[in-house]
Design a protein around this motif. Structure first.
Motif, PDB file in Angstrom:
ATOM      1  N   SER A  68       0.859  -1.181   0.000  1.00  0.00           N
ATOM      2  CA  SER A  68       0.000   0.000   0.000  1.00  0.00           C
ATOM      3  C   SER A  68       0.898   1.233   0.000  1.00  0.00           C
ATOM      4  CB  SER A  68      -0.927   0.000   1.219  1.00  0.00           C
ATOM      5  OG  SER A  68      -1.763   1.141   1.219  1.00  0.00           O
ATOM      6  N   ILE A  69       0.958   1.926  -1.116  1.00  0.00           N
ATOM      7  CA  ILE A  69       1.920   3.012  -1.311  1.00  0.00           C
ATOM      8  C   ILE A  69       1.210   4.354  -1.198  1.00  0.00           C
ATOM      9  CG2 ILE A  69       3.474   4.092  -2.980  1.00  0.00           C
ATOM     10  CD1 ILE A  69       3.931   1.297  -4.158  1.00  0.00           C
ATOM     11  N   LEU A  70       1.815   5.248  -0.388  1.00  0.00           N
ATOM     12  CA  LEU A  70       1.366   6.636  -0.287  1.00  0.00           C
ATOM     13  C   LEU A  70       2.515   7.535  -0.683  1.00  0.00           C
ATOM     14  CD1 LEU A  70      -0.507   8.962   0.542  1.00  0.00           C
ATOM     15  CD2 LEU A  70       0.279   8.650   2.899  1.00  0.00           C
ATOM     16  N   ASP A  71       2.305   8.411  -1.640  1.00  0.00           N
ATOM     17  CA  ASP A  71       3.338   9.314  -2.128  1.00  0.00           C
ATOM     18  C   ASP A  71       2.718  10.688  -2.352  1.00  0.00           C
ATOM     19  OD1 ASP A  71       5.945   9.877  -2.848  1.00  0.00           O
ATOM     20  OD2 ASP A  71       5.577   9.531  -4.972  1.00  0.00           O
ATOM     21  N   TYR A  72       3.582  11.715  -2.436  1.00  0.00           N
ATOM     22  CA  TYR A  72       3.108  13.082  -2.649  1.00  0.00           C
ATOM     23  C   TYR A  72       3.832  13.679  -3.848  1.00  0.00           C
ATOM     24  CZ  TYR A  72       0.861  12.950   1.945  1.00  0.00           C
ATOM     25  OH  TYR A  72       0.073  12.630   3.015  1.00  0.00           O
ATOM     26  N   GLY A  73       3.112  14.473  -4.601  1.00  0.00           N
ATOM     27  CA  GLY A  73       3.705  15.174  -5.726  1.00  0.00           C
ATOM     28  C   GLY A  73       2.630  15.844  -6.564  1.00  0.00           C
ATOM     29  N   THR A  74       3.019  16.931  -7.215  1.00  0.00           N
ATOM     30  CA  THR A  74       2.104  17.651  -8.106  1.00  0.00           C
ATOM     31  C   THR A  74       2.566  17.423  -9.537  1.00  0.00           C
ATOM     32  OG1 THR A  74       1.760  19.326  -6.399  1.00  0.00           O
ATOM     33  CG2 THR A  74       1.081  19.888  -8.631  1.00  0.00           C
ATOM     34  N   TYR A  75       1.856  16.554 -10.238  1.00  0.00           N
ATOM     35  CA  TYR A  75       2.254  16.139 -11.571  1.00  0.00           C
ATOM     36  C   TYR A  75       1.203  16.539 -12.611  1.00  0.00           C
ATOM     37  CZ  TYR A  75       5.470  13.034  -9.022  1.00  0.00           C
ATOM     38  OH  TYR A  75       6.434  12.526  -8.206  1.00  0.00           O
ATOM     39  N   GLU A  76       1.684  16.754 -13.843  1.00  0.00           N
ATOM     40  CA  GLU A  76       0.753  16.948 -14.952  1.00  0.00           C
ATOM     41  C   GLU A  76       0.095  15.618 -15.334  1.00  0.00           C
ATOM     42  OE1 GLU A  76       2.515  20.730 -17.451  1.00  0.00           O
ATOM     43  OE2 GLU A  76       3.068  18.699 -18.061  1.00  0.00           O
ATOM     44  N   ARG A  77       0.918  14.566 -15.301  1.00  0.00           N
ATOM     45  CA  ARG A  77       0.389  13.230 -15.574  1.00  0.00           C
ATOM     46  C   ARG A  77       1.321  12.205 -14.938  1.00  0.00           C
ATOM     47  NH1 ARG A  77       2.491  15.279 -20.207  1.00  0.00           N
ATOM     48  NH2 ARG A  77       4.220  14.141 -21.221  1.00  0.00           N
ATOM     49  N   VAL A  78       0.768  11.026 -14.652  1.00  0.00           N
ATOM     50  CA  VAL A  78       1.536   9.952 -14.047  1.00  0.00           C
ATOM     51  C   VAL A  78       1.340   8.686 -14.866  1.00  0.00           C
ATOM     52  CG1 VAL A  78       1.467  10.906 -11.709  1.00  0.00           C
ATOM     53  CG2 VAL A  78      -0.370   9.398 -12.474  1.00  0.00           C
ATOM     54  N   ARG A  79       2.312   7.759 -14.734  1.00  0.00           N
ATOM     55  CA  ARG A  79       2.239   6.513 -15.495  1.00  0.00           C
ATOM     56  C   ARG A  79       2.877   5.399 -14.687  1.00  0.00           C
ATOM     57  NH1 ARG A  79       5.721   3.957 -19.371  1.00  0.00           N
ATOM     58  NH2 ARG A  79       7.229   5.658 -19.130  1.00  0.00           N
ATOM     59  N   ASN A  80       2.131   4.319 -14.480  1.00  0.00           N
ATOM     60  CA  ASN A  80       2.663   3.136 -13.820  1.00  0.00           C
ATOM     61  C   ASN A  80       3.552   2.406 -14.820  1.00  0.00           C
ATOM     62  OD1 ASN A  80       3.170   0.676 -12.568  1.00  0.00           O
ATOM     63  ND2 ASN A  80       1.142   0.616 -11.585  1.00  0.00           N
ATOM     64  N   MET A  81       4.839   2.295 -14.508  1.00  0.00           N
ATOM     65  CA  MET A  81       5.787   1.700 -15.438  1.00  0.00           C
ATOM     66  C   MET A  81       5.970   0.203 -15.205  1.00  0.00           C
ATOM     67  SD  MET A  81       8.685   4.702 -15.096  1.00  0.00           S
ATOM     68  CE  MET A  81       9.753   3.982 -16.338  1.00  0.00           C
ATOM     69  N   THR A  82       5.388  -0.336 -14.127  1.00  0.00           N
ATOM     70  CA  THR A  82       5.626  -1.722 -13.757  1.00  0.00           C
ATOM     71  C   THR A  82       4.428  -2.623 -14.015  1.00  0.00           C
ATOM     72  OG1 THR A  82       7.132  -0.950 -12.037  1.00  0.00           O
ATOM     73  CG2 THR A  82       6.391  -3.220 -11.886  1.00  0.00           C
ATOM     74  N   SER A  83       3.225  -2.134 -13.655  1.00  0.00           N
ATOM     75  CA  SER A  83       2.046  -2.993 -13.721  1.00  0.00           C
ATOM     76  C   SER A  83       0.839  -2.169 -14.156  1.00  0.00           C
ATOM     77  CB  SER A  83       1.786  -3.623 -12.349  1.00  0.00           C
ATOM     78  OG  SER A  83       1.412  -2.618 -11.412  1.00  0.00           O
TER      79      SER A  83
END
Length: 549
Positions: A68-83
């Motif tokens: 269960s991952i909790l992260d912070y950041g202000t992104y234009e877009r995100v992409r799961n690179m693993t799954s």
């Protein structure tokens, strides 16, 4: 049979619909309010324009062994690179539930500032030219890479992170490559130049070369927090400097004694001159003045001994302070400096070869191996910098002592001649012919002038040795402090790692910067035709999992 197939197809569609509803329910689960930011590593990637201005910046966040991952950041877009696990966004909060042992996701930042301002300037035959125009050109090319602190960025990165700059010049297009301060290595068909700037360093790097049909790969800028656990035993070195300090004190003592004797000599010469002046008016007083000549001879002998001791003291210092003496001491302690330098060069060559091989791997192994190889290169570069700094310092010190030795030797030689002349004058005074009183008066006047100059010189020498004593007092501690300051920038940093993305990420294990500009290359004349690819929607991909067309 037909009905059975239709029934099976309806059953698969129903199952797919139920799965979609289940996924929607899972996605609707709210974030855990009390969950702490997950431990992670950050790799910051940045693409630069031809002149070094930043075009885009994105971060690859790496999580290991977390469900269960909790992260912070202000992104234009995100992409799961693993799954295919969904990344749920709520403001600057990102939540991911996964069963992957390692999870990578990329986030393109809305805004961000690199710790370093990077400016690239190209000139061809003395005229500034853009990278786009430079492709395919011939002539004398000069590249300037200016690195400075970016005041808009978090200061801790510039002050704690080293920056390695690597530029590869193709040897079939570049001749007579000149780059001061760069480490050169052959990497395939390229001459690879590498500079390592320690934390907090601003510098302008230059490369000059003769180009033909010029093209080159991207220049890479890799920023990493140095973790070099360096421990230097400086006891033998500081011991030598302690001996130097003691010898300088002895020289200062001799110089003061010499100055005192010169003062007495000057005083005696003045008295002799006054006596010789009075002698012409009163010959009876001559016997008293001749006695002063005996004191002059004794004082001169004392000064001669002090000058000789000064020359011998400087010679002893020279024999104990040099880079060769330092290498000998280190060899006695089991460390061959010349062999270490050769091994460093061999290790750099090996790392460069490994870097070429690692570049052929697929992600994420490629980034991981390149980062490890880059760290190894920093270690070797730090070792080389420490050896070169020590050699430069000791050679400059030895050169200064050599100058002092030459001056002391010259003083001893000249004073011996002066003493011989003085002793001869004293002997002549003892055998003085009173009929030659006028000649005695002239000689006494010349002697007075000479002793006055000697007193001025001895006073200047005493002031110089006093200043030297002041500067070398406690030199052992100062040298050890300078060594520690030199190594401070490459020693392990035990402070908390700051997140590049958000200050709310308080559990960041490492941050690495991977920065590149665009390559200089001619555009393809005829780009290969691309066959159209029919893209499937998310719904079509899901139905395909159940064999539904």
């Amino acid at each position: 049979m037909y009905r059975k197939n239709r029934t099976g197809k309806k059953l698969r569609m129903l199952t797919a619909g139920l799965l979609i509803l289940l996924l929607a329910d899972v996605a609707a689960v709210p974030a855990f309010a009390d969950q702490q930011p997950s431990p992670k590593d950050e790799v910051v990637y940045a693409d630069l324009g031809g002149d070094g201005h930043m075009e885009q910046i994105y971060v690859v966040n790496i999580f290991e062994g977390q469900k269960s991952i909790l992260d912070y950041g202000t992104y234009e877009r995100v992409r799961n690179m693993t799954s295919t696990d969904k990344i749920r966004e709520k403001g600057d909060q990102l939540l991911i539930d996964t069963d992957q042992e390692m999870l990578y996701y990329q986030g393109n930042l809305k805004k961000g500032s690199l710790p370093w301002n990077i400016a690239l300037k190209y000139t061809l035959d003395g005229r500034e030219i853009s990278p786009k125009e430079l492709a395919g050109k011939n002539g004398e090319m000069k590249l300037e890479i200016a690195i400075s602190e970016n005041p808009q960025a978090e200061k801790s990165f510039f002050n704690q992170y080293a920056l390695q700059i690597t530029a590869a010049f193709p040897t079939d297009k570049c001749e007579n490559i000149r780059a001061q301060g760069a480490t050169e290595a052959n990497a395939g068909a390229n001459k690879q130049l590498t500079w390592t700037l320690l934390p907090g360093t601003e510098k302008t790097l230059q490369v000059e070369t003769e180009v033909k049909d010029f093209e080159m790969e991207s220049i890479s800028f890799n920023g990493i927090q140095l973790n070099m656990d360096v421990d230097v035993d400086s006891s033998e070195m500081t011991k030598k400097f302690g001996q130097l300090s003691a010898a300088v004190k002895a020289i200062d003592h001799g110089a003061k004694a010499m100055d005192k004797g010169a003062g007495e000599l000057k005083s005696g010469a003045k008295k002799l001159k006054k006596g010789s002046d009075d002698l012409e008016n009163n010959v009876k007083t001559i016997s008293k003045q001749v006695k002063q000549a005996g004191k002059l001879g004794s004082a001169s002998s004392e000064i001669k001994g002090a000058v000789s001791a000064l020359d011998q003291g400087v010679e002893k210092i020279k024999s104990s302070v040099s880079y060769d003496a330092y290498k000998k001491v280190m060899a006695e302690n089991g460390l061959n400096i010349d062999q270490l330098k050769q091994q460093n060069a061999q290790m750099l060559e090996l790392l460069n070869q490994l870097k070429v091989q690692a570049g052929m791997l697929n992600e994420p192994q490629k980034s991981q191996y390149l980062a490890q190889i880059s760290q190894g290169q920093k270690l070797i570069q730090g070792n080389i910098a420490a050896i070169q700094a020590t050699e430069t310092y000791l050679n400059s010190t030895a050169a200064g002592i050599t100058e002092a030795q030459n001056g002391a030797a010259a003083l001893a030689e000249n004073y011996q001649t002066f003493d011989q002349q003085l002793q001869g004058a004293v002997n002549q005074l003892k055998e003085l012919d009173l009929s030659q009183i006028s000649k005695l008066t002239q000689g006494a006047e010349a002697l007075s002038d000479g002793t006055g100059k000697l007193k001025s010189g001895s006073s200047a020498l005493a002031q110089g040795t006093a200043s030297l004593t002041s500067k070398t007092s406690g030199i052992s501690g100062q040298v050890e402090e300078q060594i520690n300051d030199m190594l401070e920038g490459i020693r392990r940093t035990d402070g908390e790692v700051t997140s590049f993305v958000s200050e709310k990420n308080t559990n960041v294990r490492s941050v690495q910067f991977v920065i590149k500009n665009g390559p200089i290359e001619l555009p393809d004349k005829e780009p290969p035709a691309e066959s159209p690819v029919q893209k499937q929607s998310w719904w079509q991909k899901l139905l395909s999992l159940f064999g539904i067309d």
